[in-house]
Motif scaffolding. Structure first.
Motif, mmCIF file in Angstrom:
data_model
loop_
_atom_site.group_PDB
_atom_site.id
_atom_site.type_symbol
_atom_site.label_atom_id
_atom_site.label_comp_id
_atom_site.label_asym_id
_atom_site.label_seq_id
_atom_site.Cartn_x
_atom_site.Cartn_y
_atom_site.Cartn_z
ATOM 1 N N ASP A 31 0.869 -1.178 0.000
ATOM 2 C CA ASP A 31 0.000 0.000 0.000
ATOM 3 C C ASP A 31 0.909 1.232 0.000
ATOM 4 O OD1 ASP A 31 -1.488 2.232 0.876
ATOM 5 O OD2 ASP A 31 -2.878 0.966 1.994
ATOM 6 N N LEU A 32 0.958 1.938 -1.137
ATOM 7 C CA LEU A 32 1.897 3.056 -1.276
ATOM 8 C C LEU A 32 1.623 4.161 -0.255
ATOM 9 C CD1 LEU A 32 4.318 4.162 -2.864
ATOM 10 C CD2 LEU A 32 2.688 5.325 -4.355
ATOM 11 N N ALA A 33 0.363 4.493 -0.028
ATOM 12 C CA ALA A 33 0.040 5.544 0.946
ATOM 13 C C ALA A 33 0.491 5.140 2.347
ATOM 14 C CB ALA A 33 -1.452 5.853 0.922
ATOM 15 N N ARG A 34 0.304 3.884 2.695
ATOM 16 C CA ARG A 34 0.747 3.417 4.017
ATOM 17 C C ARG A 34 2.263 3.496 4.129
ATOM 18 N NH1 ARG A 34 -0.722 1.452 8.555
ATOM 19 N NH2 ARG A 34 0.366 -0.206 9.637
ATOM 20 N N TRP A 35 2.974 3.122 3.066
ATOM 21 C CA TRP A 35 4.437 3.207 3.081
ATOM 22 C C TRP A 35 4.879 4.656 3.258
ATOM 23 C CZ3 TRP A 35 7.977 5.506 -0.367
ATOM 24 C CH2 TRP A 35 9.322 5.289 -0.028
ATOM 25 N N ILE A 36 4.244 5.566 2.516
ATOM 26 C CA ILE A 36 4.588 6.990 2.633
ATOM 27 C C ILE A 36 4.349 7.473 4.067
ATOM 28 C CG2 ILE A 36 3.860 9.315 1.922
ATOM 29 C CD1 ILE A 36 3.447 8.101 -0.935
ATOM 30 N N ASP A 37 3.219 7.081 4.666
ATOM 31 C CA ASP A 37 2.936 7.446 6.064
ATOM 32 C C ASP A 37 4.035 6.951 7.003
ATOM 33 O OD1 ASP A 37 0.610 8.922 5.823
ATOM 34 O OD2 ASP A 37 -0.712 7.344 6.576
ATOM 35 N N CYS A 38 4.455 5.690 6.837
ATOM 36 C CA CYS A 38 5.483 5.118 7.711
ATOM 37 C C CYS A 38 6.808 5.867 7.562
ATOM 38 C CB CYS A 38 5.686 3.637 7.407
ATOM 39 S SG CYS A 38 4.303 2.593 7.905
ATOM 40 N N VAL A 39 7.181 6.201 6.338
ATOM 41 C CA VAL A 39 8.417 6.962 6.106
ATOM 42 C C VAL A 39 8.299 8.339 6.751
ATOM 43 C CG1 VAL A 39 9.806 8.093 4.304
ATOM 44 C CG2 VAL A 39 9.132 5.698 4.047
ATOM 45 N N ALA A 40 7.142 8.976 6.584
ATOM 46 C CA ALA A 40 6.931 10.298 7.180
ATOM 47 C C ALA A 40 7.061 10.232 8.709
ATOM 48 C CB ALA A 40 5.567 10.849 6.770
ATOM 49 N N LEU A 41 6.433 9.238 9.327
ATOM 50 C CA LEU A 41 6.526 9.082 10.785
ATOM 51 C C LEU A 41 7.974 8.844 11.219
ATOM 52 C CD1 LEU A 41 3.330 6.933 11.419
ATOM 53 C CD2 LEU A 41 3.769 9.214 12.372
ATOM 54 N N ASP A 42 8.686 7.969 10.500
ATOM 55 C CA ASP A 42 10.091 7.705 10.814
ATOM 56 C C ASP A 42 10.943 8.968 10.643
ATOM 57 O OD1 ASP A 42 9.622 5.049 11.436
ATOM 58 O OD2 ASP A 42 10.351 4.276 9.505
ATOM 59 N N GLY A 43 10.498 9.862 9.763
ATOM 60 C CA GLY A 43 11.235 11.106 9.503
ATOM 61 C C GLY A 43 10.834 12.262 10.399
ATOM 62 N N GLY A 44 9.936 12.005 11.358
ATOM 63 C CA GLY A 44 9.601 13.038 12.323
ATOM 64 C C GLY A 44 8.300 13.770 12.094
ATOM 65 N N VAL A 45 7.537 13.431 11.048
ATOM 66 C CA VAL A 45 6.245 14.074 10.808
ATOM 67 C C VAL A 45 5.260 13.541 11.851
ATOM 68 C CG1 VAL A 45 4.352 14.381 9.153
ATOM 69 C CG2 VAL A 45 6.728 14.309 8.339
ATOM 70 N N ARG A 46 4.459 14.425 12.401
ATOM 71 C CA ARG A 46 3.478 14.029 13.417
ATOM 72 C C ARG A 46 2.072 14.420 12.980
ATOM 73 N NH1 ARG A 46 6.705 10.934 14.078
ATOM 74 N NH2 ARG A 46 8.209 10.782 15.751
ATOM 75 N N GLU A 47 1.066 13.918 13.703
ATOM 76 C CA GLU A 47 -0.329 14.212 13.361
ATOM 77 C C GLU A 47 -0.558 15.708 13.279
ATOM 78 O OE1 GLU A 47 -3.681 12.421 15.206
ATOM 79 O OE2 GLU A 47 -2.655 10.510 15.481
ATOM 80 N N GLY A 48 -1.447 16.091 12.365
ATOM 81 C CA GLY A 48 -1.777 17.501 12.227
ATOM 82 C C GLY A 48 -2.087 17.857 10.793
ATOM 83 N N GLU A 49 -1.957 19.130 10.501
ATOM 84 C CA GLU A 49 -2.282 19.649 9.169
ATOM 85 C C GLU A 49 -1.034 19.930 8.351
ATOM 86 O OE1 GLU A 49 -5.379 19.969 7.747
ATOM 87 O OE2 GLU A 49 -5.899 18.768 9.505
ATOM 88 N N GLY A 50 0.031 19.166 8.579
ATOM 89 C CA GLY A 50 1.272 19.381 7.843
ATOM 90 C C GLY A 50 1.120 19.073 6.362
ATOM 91 N N ARG A 51 2.093 19.523 5.603
ATOM 92 C CA ARG A 51 2.119 19.243 4.163
ATOM 93 C C ARG A 51 3.437 18.565 3.830
ATOM 94 N NH1 ARG A 51 2.249 23.880 1.190
ATOM 95 N NH2 ARG A 51 1.673 22.709 -0.657
ATOM 96 N N THR A 52 3.334 17.512 3.020
ATOM 97 C CA THR A 52 4.510 16.732 2.642
ATOM 98 C C THR A 52 4.522 16.545 1.131
ATOM 99 O OG1 THR A 52 4.448 15.542 4.763
ATOM 100 C CG2 THR A 52 5.741 14.549 2.984
ATOM 101 N N GLN A 53 5.651 16.846 0.514
ATOM 102 C CA GLN A 53 5.843 16.555 -0.904
ATOM 103 C C GLN A 53 6.584 15.233 -1.024
ATOM 104 O OE1 GLN A 53 7.201 20.728 -1.699
ATOM 105 N NE2 GLN A 53 6.874 20.059 -3.805
ATOM 106 N N VAL A 54 6.088 14.377 -1.897
ATOM 107 C CA VAL A 54 6.719 13.080 -2.156
ATOM 108 C C VAL A 54 7.230 13.106 -3.592
ATOM 109 C CG1 VAL A 54 6.399 10.584 -2.214
ATOM 110 C CG2 VAL A 54 5.067 11.973 -0.594
#
Length: 197
Positions: free
Chosen positions: A46-69
């Motif tokens: 699941d690509l979206a799940r993988w992106i979420d896991c990478v974001a969490l490992d990279g320090g992104v936390r819950e909220g209204e943040g914006r991430t470019q992939v």
């Protein structure tokens, strides 16, 4: 190339730069190994799940943040074989999704014949790291071929940026954090920790 990638425009506070062909190859290898070990079929990641896991490992936390992939791939590879969604042009490039970590916008960039994938990833990584608005950078290179180049590119990154490099095993240190790529891919493939006991 879009002016954001050539230094103009603005970037999001969080940026993921990944060699899409490499993550596809690693997902395939994990699928083959775990199907044999667990004696069950492993679905496409699941690509979206993988992106979420990478974001969490990279320090992104819950909220209204914006991430470019930014997914970089060889022009000949029009899709990911081991992920869903998978088609670079039709399903990934220019698409976005939103969840509890905020909004993720995806750019899927084919490498033209004028430059190597390593140079292309290096150029994007350098441009991203120079931008003041970027706070977190997560990079997934083909570590076997590119790790030293990535380490060199990240030597002079400002201390206020959180940079995380993903590889399949711990690598010689540098001016960044490290995470094991396999964990995020296993999660995206639906492999649960309790199955491995």
């Amino acid at each position: 190339m879009d002016n954001v990638f050539s230094g103009g425009g603005s970037w999001c506070e969080n940026v993921i730069v990944a060699d899409a062909d490499y993550i596809d190859k690693v997902a395939f290898d994990l699928t083959v190994n775990f199907e044999r070990m667990l004696e069950r079929r492993i679905p496409r990641a699941d690509l979206a799940r993988w992106i979420d896991c990478v974001a969490l490992d990279g320090g992104v936390r819950e909220g209204e943040g914006r991430t470019q992939v930014v997914l970089i791939h060889d022009k000949a590879n029009g899709k990911l074989d081991n992920f869903a969604p998978s088609d670079h042009a039709a399903e990934l490039d220019g698409k976005a999704f939103r969840d509890n970590l905020g909004e993720f916008s995806i750019s899927s960039l084919p490498v033209e014949n004028l430059v190597s994938k390593e140079d292309f990833l290096d150029d994007i990584l350098t441009a991203v790291c120079r931008r003041k608005e970027v706070k977190r950078v997560m990079v997934v290179p083909d570590a076997e071929r590119m790790y030293d180049r990535v380490r060199q590119a990240l030597r002079f990154v400002d201390d206020d940026k959180r940079v995380t490099v993903f590889a399949m095993q711990p690598m010689p240190g540098g001016n960044f954090r490290q995470e094991i790529l396999g964990y995020s891919l296993m999660s995206a493939l639906g492999i649960r920790a309790e199955e491995l006991k």
